[in-house]
Design a protein around this motif. Structure first.
Motif, PDB file in Angstrom:
ATOM      1  N   PRO A 195       0.797  -1.235   0.000  1.00 20.13           N
ATOM      2  CA  PRO A 195       0.000   0.000   0.000  1.00 20.13           C
ATOM      3  C   PRO A 195       0.828   1.282   0.000  1.00 20.13           C
ATOM      4  O   PRO A 195       0.286   2.363   0.211  1.00 20.13           O
ATOM      5  CB  PRO A 195      -0.774  -0.117   1.320  1.00 20.13           C
ATOM      6  CG  PRO A 195       0.194  -0.802   2.245  1.00 20.13           C
ATOM      7  CD  PRO A 195       0.991  -1.762   1.380  1.00 20.13           C
ATOM      8  N   GLY A 196       2.144   1.169  -0.242  1.00 20.94           N
ATOM      9  CA  GLY A 196       3.023   2.293   0.038  1.00 20.94           C
ATOM     10  C   GLY A 196       3.144   3.385  -0.986  1.00 20.94           C
ATOM     11  O   GLY A 196       3.943   4.312  -0.820  1.00 20.94           O
ATOM     12  N   ALA A 197       2.364   3.348  -2.070  1.00 21.76           N
ATOM     13  CA  ALA A 197       2.434   4.416  -3.077  1.00 21.76           C
ATOM     14  C   ALA A 197       1.182   4.379  -3.929  1.00 21.76           C
ATOM     15  O   ALA A 197       0.591   3.308  -4.136  1.00 21.76           O
ATOM     16  CB  ALA A 197       3.684   4.261  -3.946  1.00 21.76           C
ATOM     17  N   VAL A 198       0.774   5.535  -4.424  1.00 24.51           N
ATOM     18  CA  VAL A 198      -0.390   5.616  -5.305  1.00 24.51           C
ATOM     19  C   VAL A 198      -0.104   6.585  -6.445  1.00 24.51           C
ATOM     20  O   VAL A 198       0.831   7.397  -6.383  1.00 24.51           O
ATOM     21  CB  VAL A 198      -1.656   6.085  -4.555  1.00 24.51           C
ATOM     22  CG1 VAL A 198      -2.031   5.108  -3.453  1.00 24.51           C
ATOM     23  CG2 VAL A 198      -1.486   7.496  -4.003  1.00 24.51           C
ATOM     24  N   VAL A 199      -0.919   6.473  -7.491  1.00 27.76           N
ATOM     25  CA  VAL A 199      -0.917   7.462  -8.563  1.00 27.76           C
ATOM     26  C   VAL A 199      -2.342   7.966  -8.744  1.00 27.76           C
ATOM     27  O   VAL A 199      -3.308   7.348  -8.285  1.00 27.76           O
ATOM     28  CB  VAL A 199      -0.400   6.878  -9.898  1.00 27.76           C
ATOM     29  CG1 VAL A 199       1.037   6.413  -9.765  1.00 27.76           C
ATOM     30  CG2 VAL A 199      -1.300   5.738 -10.377  1.00 27.76           C
ATOM     31  N   LEU A 200      -2.462   9.103  -9.400  1.00 26.87           N
ATOM     32  CA  LEU A 200      -3.767   9.669  -9.734  1.00 26.87           C
ATOM     33  C   LEU A 200      -3.947   9.616 -11.243  1.00 26.87           C
ATOM     34  O   LEU A 200      -3.022   9.945 -11.999  1.00 26.87           O
ATOM     35  CB  LEU A 200      -3.876  11.111  -9.245  1.00 26.87           C
ATOM     36  CG  LEU A 200      -3.766  11.322  -7.735  1.00 26.87           C
ATOM     37  CD1 LEU A 200      -3.756  12.813  -7.417  1.00 26.87           C
ATOM     38  CD2 LEU A 200      -4.919  10.629  -7.014  1.00 26.87           C
ATOM     39  N   ALA A 201      -5.119   9.179 -11.666  1.00 23.21           N
ATOM     40  CA  ALA A 201      -5.406   9.075 -13.099  1.00 23.21           C
ATOM     41  C   ALA A 201      -6.691   9.826 -13.404  1.00 23.21           C
ATOM     42  O   ALA A 201      -7.678   9.718 -12.664  1.00 23.21           O
ATOM     43  CB  ALA A 201      -5.556   7.612 -13.505  1.00 23.21           C
ATOM     44  N   ALA A 202      -6.679  10.584 -14.498  1.00 30.63           N
ATOM     45  CA  ALA A 202      -7.858  11.364 -14.896  1.00 30.63           C
ATOM     46  C   ALA A 202      -8.211  11.056 -16.340  1.00 30.63           C
ATOM     47  O   ALA A 202      -7.330  10.859 -17.187  1.00 30.63           O
ATOM     48  CB  ALA A 202      -7.593  12.858 -14.734  1.00 30.63           C
ATOM     49  N   ASP A 203      -9.505  11.005 -16.603  1.00 32.88           N
ATOM     50  CA  ASP A 203     -10.010  10.824 -17.958  1.00 32.88           C
ATOM     51  C   ASP A 203     -10.875  12.030 -18.288  1.00 32.88           C
ATOM     52  O   ASP A 203     -11.950  12.213 -17.698  1.00 32.88           O
ATOM     53  CB  ASP A 203     -10.818   9.526 -18.046  1.00 32.88           C
ATOM     54  CG  ASP A 203     -11.285   9.215 -19.461  1.00 32.88           C
ATOM     55  OD1 ASP A 203     -10.766   9.838 -20.403  1.00 32.88           O
ATOM     56  OD2 ASP A 203     -12.168   8.341 -19.622  1.00 32.88           O
ATOM     57  N   VAL A 204     -10.388  12.861 -19.193  1.00 33.79           N
ATOM     58  CA  VAL A 204     -11.120  14.061 -19.611  1.00 33.79           C
ATOM     59  C   VAL A 204     -11.882  13.710 -20.886  1.00 33.79           C
ATOM     60  O   VAL A 204     -11.278  13.499 -21.944  1.00 33.79           O
ATOM     61  CB  VAL A 204     -10.166  15.242 -19.859  1.00 33.79           C
ATOM     62  CG1 VAL A 204     -10.940  16.458 -20.352  1.00 33.79           C
ATOM     63  CG2 VAL A 204      -9.379  15.575 -18.592  1.00 33.79           C
ATOM     64  N   ARG A 205     -13.194  13.623 -20.766  1.00 38.90           N
ATOM     65  CA  ARG A 205     -14.027  13.294 -21.921  1.00 38.90           C
ATOM     66  C   ARG A 205     -14.852  14.507 -22.329  1.00 38.90           C
ATOM     67  O   ARG A 205     -14.956  15.488 -21.591  1.00 38.90           O
ATOM     68  CB  ARG A 205     -14.943  12.117 -21.600  1.00 38.90           C
ATOM     69  CG  ARG A 205     -14.203  10.864 -21.162  1.00 38.90           C
ATOM     70  CD  ARG A 205     -15.162   9.690 -20.983  1.00 38.90           C
ATOM     71  NE  ARG A 205     -16.279   9.995 -20.126  1.00 38.90           N
ATOM     72  CZ  ARG A 205     -16.233   9.963 -18.799  1.00 38.90           C
ATOM     73  NH1 ARG A 205     -15.096   9.647 -18.187  1.00 38.90           N
ATOM     74  NH2 ARG A 205     -17.299  10.255 -18.081  1.00 38.90           N
ATOM     75  N   VAL A 206     -15.478  14.406 -23.471  1.00 39.67           N
ATOM     76  CA  VAL A 206     -16.296  15.510 -23.952  1.00 39.67           C
ATOM     77  C   VAL A 206     -17.503  15.721 -23.042  1.00 39.67           C
ATOM     78  O   VAL A 206     -17.946  16.859 -22.826  1.00 39.67           O
ATOM     79  CB  VAL A 206     -16.750  15.241 -25.399  1.00 39.67           C
ATOM     80  CG1 VAL A 206     -17.696  16.334 -25.886  1.00 39.67           C
ATOM     81  CG2 VAL A 206     -15.540  15.151 -26.330  1.00 39.67           C
ATOM     82  N   ASP A 207     -18.029  14.618 -22.487  1.00 34.51           N
ATOM     83  CA  ASP A 207     -19.265  14.726 -21.713  1.00 34.51           C
ATOM     84  C   ASP A 207     -19.095  14.381 -20.230  1.00 34.51           C
ATOM     85  O   ASP A 207     -20.084  14.185 -19.519  1.00 34.51           O
ATOM     86  CB  ASP A 207     -20.333  13.816 -22.309  1.00 34.51           C
ATOM     87  CG  ASP A 207     -19.882  12.358 -22.388  1.00 34.51           C
ATOM     88  OD1 ASP A 207     -18.718  12.076 -22.045  1.00 34.51           O
ATOM     89  OD2 ASP A 207     -20.691  11.502 -22.797  1.00 34.51           O
TER      90      ASP A 207
END
Length: 283
Positions: free
Chosen positions: A86-98
């Motif tokens: 559990p010692g590290a995380v990342v952030l992910a984003a999905d930018v969609r039209v809607d």
């Protein structure tokens, strides 16, 4: 001279150790769970060396150990499994039209938290960056404060210059020459440098590593939610093209003298078979 020689050897040994630690962590991250014996076989190192590397990663909270779930082979003690920690995380984003979607993802590809939201009216990149940053803060709200965020990534439906996250063109968002990675970095602070990619390219990599394309070294991923795009994996590696824009098929001519596209051309894939065209065809 002797002292300099020892210094060089030490530096090389440290480089090798770091490389081996990264390789072990890469195997664990990819598999989620893997036995020490498999690590020994894959890396060509002896069991004691693997044990030492796993121990270092465990001390950092990046791996954990568990009872083997596999069948025991031969005599002696059963191999111990190494699990993503559990010692590290990342952030992910999905930018969609809607819509916007953000996730906090741990080692092993485990999605720990999600948040979604609407795309601000007008698709202003500054306002969208504000919204994405707010969603990222939301998914981090309940995280252990000792766990570091080691990376930020975002997918956008457009042509992206990968080296600096500059969106050259995202026609369905109305973006042209937008430094979206920099806009997001300003809002996240703390030295964050978001990595941007085209949504279809990243989709192809995701399916290859964790989805329908696991074990397949050559694949084509088609994205057609609103526009039309493609991501390609060849011999297990993303096909990026000379300029990094391979797979941009949405505005390739498909039907001669076809429907007028918002890009100004006629008969583009996006206009003829995109989401809007399909919706119109089925009523």
């Amino acid at each position: 001279m002797a002292s300099a020689g020892r210094s060089g050897v030490g530096t090389n040994q440290e480089d090798v150790r770091r490389h081996n630690l990264g390789t072990v962590l890469g195997h664990v991250h990819g598999a989620g769970r893997i036995s020490r014996s498999d690590l020994t076989s894959r890396m060509g190192l002896n069991r004691s060396t693997i044990g030492g590397l796993v121990g270092e990663l465990e001390d950092l909270g990046l791996t954990a150990q568990g009872k083997s779930l596999g069948a025991r082979a031969g005599v002696g003690r059963p191999s111990v499994d190494v699990l993503a920690g559990p010692g590290a995380v990342v952030l992910a984003a999905d930018v969609r039209v809607d819509g916007l979607s953000v996730a906090r993802v741990g080692l092993g590809g485990v999605v720990q938290a999600r948040a979604t939201g609407p795309v601000p009216a007008g698709h202003d990149p500054e306002v969208i960056a504000d919204s994405v940053a707010e969603l990222m803060r939301l998914v981090l709200k309940d995280i252990d404060p000792t766990v570091p965020v080691v990376g930020v990534g975002a997918a956008v439906p457009g042509i992206v210059r990968a080296e600096d996250g500059f969106v050259r063109l995202a026609p369905n968002l109305g973006w042209h020459e937008v430094p979206f990675s920099a806009l997001l970095a300003e809002r996240l602070g703390a030295g964050m440098s978001p990595v941007l990619g085209n949504d279809a390219d990243l989709g192809a990599v995701a399916e290859h590593l964790r989805g329908a394309g696991v074990g397949v070294d050559d694949l084509v991923y088609l994205s057609g939610e609103v526009g039309v795009g493609a991501g390609v994996v060849v011999a297990g590696r993303p096909l990026e093209g000379a300029g990094g824009y391979a797979g941009e098929i949405g505005h390739v001519p498909f039907v001669p003298d076809g429907k007028l596209c918002h890009c100004g051309a006629r008969g583009c894939w996006e206009t003829e078979v995109g989401g809007v065209a399909i919706a119109a065809a089925v009523g």
